[in-house]
Enzyme design. Sequence first.
Site, mmCIF file in Angstrom:
data_model
loop_
_atom_site.group_PDB
_atom_site.id
_atom_site.type_symbol
_atom_site.label_atom_id
_atom_site.label_comp_id
_atom_site.label_asym_id
_atom_site.label_seq_id
_atom_site.Cartn_x
_atom_site.Cartn_y
_atom_site.Cartn_z
ATOM 1 C CG ASP A 116 35.032 -5.698 -11.104
ATOM 2 O OD1 ASP A 116 35.510 -3.988 -12.413
ATOM 3 O OD2 ASP A 116 34.065 -5.193 -9.860
ATOM 4 C CG ASP A 135 30.976 -1.067 -14.050
ATOM 5 O OD1 ASP A 135 32.887 -1.044 -13.530
ATOM 6 O OD2 ASP A 135 31.137 -0.830 -13.154
ATOM 7 C CG ASP A 187 18.952 -12.038 -16.009
ATOM 8 O OD1 ASP A 187 19.751 -11.796 -17.027
ATOM 9 O OD2 ASP A 187 17.752 -12.049 -15.664
ATOM 10 C CE1 TYR A 238 28.356 3.210 -15.639
ATOM 11 C CE2 TYR A 238 30.400 4.556 -15.921
ATOM 12 C CZ TYR A 238 29.474 2.946 -15.510
ATOM 13 O OH TYR A 238 30.141 2.336 -14.628
ATOM 14 C CE LYS A 292 17.251 -7.522 -17.290
ATOM 15 N NZ LYS A 292 16.697 -9.302 -16.694
#
Length: 371
Positions: free
Chosen positions: A257, A253, A229, A146, A197
Site C-alpha cells: 500500500d 500487505d 520498519d 494471517y 523483523k
Amino acid sequence: MPETRSNRKVLVLPGDGIGPEIMREVLRVIEFFDRRHIASFEVTQGLVGGAAYDASGVPLTDETMAQAMASDAVLFGSVGGPKWEILPFELRPERGLLRLRKDMDLFANLRPAVVFDALADASALKRDLVAGLDLMIVRELTGGIYFGEPRGVETLPDGSRRGINTEVYTEAEIERVVRAGFDLARKRQRRLCEVDKANVMESGGLWREIAEEVHADYPDVELSFMYADNCAMQLVRNPKQFDVIVTSNLFGDILSDCAAMLTGSLGMLPSASLGAADSSGRRKALYEPVHGSAPDIAGKGVANPLASILSFAMMLRYSFDMAAEADLVEDAVRRALAAGARTADIRQQGAAPVSTRVMGDTILAELAAAA
Ligand code: NAD
Ligand code: IPM
Ligand code: MN
C-alpha cells in the site's frame, strides 16, 4: 497477433463496493480482445465477499471455490464494506478472498509498483524520486500471521479478554516464496532484498537464514536484508534503490500500500497471486488489484479501473504466456495517461477528472488504435 489457443477458462469475481464498477471495464477489454480475434476467453462470473454472503450466507460457496479450482485464472475485484463489519470473522467478506488464496495455494503475490511517466507528478513524492521507478514486491500470501494458530479472542479467569494471532512460517513456506523472488530478480536487475523483523522475531531470523541458503543457487543475484520498519522509510526516502523485495504476508500487505502511493494512487497497483507450476508449467493463479472495495467512493462511478486492467495484463503475461498482448494493454494505459485521461485519484491540477467508464472508453480507443 493470431489466435493460438481458445478455451482459456477465466472466473470473474467482481465482489463488493467498487469491484463491480472496475470489473465492468475489464470485461469490456476482454470483449474487445474477442471481437478483434486477438484472444478469446471462456468467462464465467461468480459471487464473492459481501455479495456472496447476501445471496447465500457465506462469503464464498463451495461451488464457486470449485469453479476457481477448475479455471485457468481468476480475475478478482474487491471485497468488504461497512455493511458486513458486524459479522463474525469467519463470515466476513475478506474470508472469501483468504479462502481462495489458501485453497488454491497461491503463495506468491507479485505486486509491481511501476511509475508511468505521465504520473510522476501525481506521486506523493517529488518527481525525481519516482520517475522511472519499477520495483516488485513479492508478498508471501498463504502463511504467517494471517493463518497462524492459535488465533482468536479468549476470556481470562479475571474476566478480561486476550486477543491472539500467531506468526508461523515453515522452512518450506519460506523457501518457495524466496525462490520466486530470486527467479524474478534474475529476469530483472538481479537484486533481491529480503525484508523482515529478524531483530525481534525468531521467524524473521529463519527467513534470513533460508534466504542465505537459497542464495547459493542464485550467485548471479545480489541478496540484501532490511528490517521492515526501515524498508517502509526507505520506500519513501529512495524507492529506486529496490529491484525485488520478498517478505512475509503482513509486511507485504503494508509495504505494498505504501509503494502504491509512489505510483500516484492505490488505484494503479495490480497484482498476481500465483501457485506452484505443475509438470506442464501451468499454475493456479488469481489476479487482483492491491486496493480494496473503497466504500467512500463506491457507486459513484469515479473509481480508477487501471489497477484491474493492469491485473488483466498480468493474467495475459503469467497465465497465458501472452507477453505481446500484455504489452498491448500496458501500452494502451501508458498512452491514455499521456493523453491526459485521469480519474479523480490521479487528477491533474486544473483539469477535470474522468469517470470510471470514460477511463475504460479511453483504454478501448487506445487499444483499437494499436491493435
Ligand atoms: P481501500 O483500498 O478500499 O481504500 C483506501 C483508499 O483508497 C480510499 O480512500 C479509496 O477511495 C481509495 N481507493 C482505493 N481504490 C481506489 C481506486 N481504484 N480508485 C480510486 N480510489 C481508490 O481500503 P480500506 O478503505 O482500508 O478498506 C475498505 C474495504 O476494502 C475493507 O472492507 C477492507 O477489508 C477491504 N479491502 C479489500 C481488499 C481486496 O478485496 N483485495 C483489499 C484491501 C481492503
Ligand atoms: C490485500 C487486502 C487483503 C489482505 C484483505 C482484504 C484480506 O488488504 O489484498 O492487500 O490483507 O491481504
Ligand atoms: Mn492490503
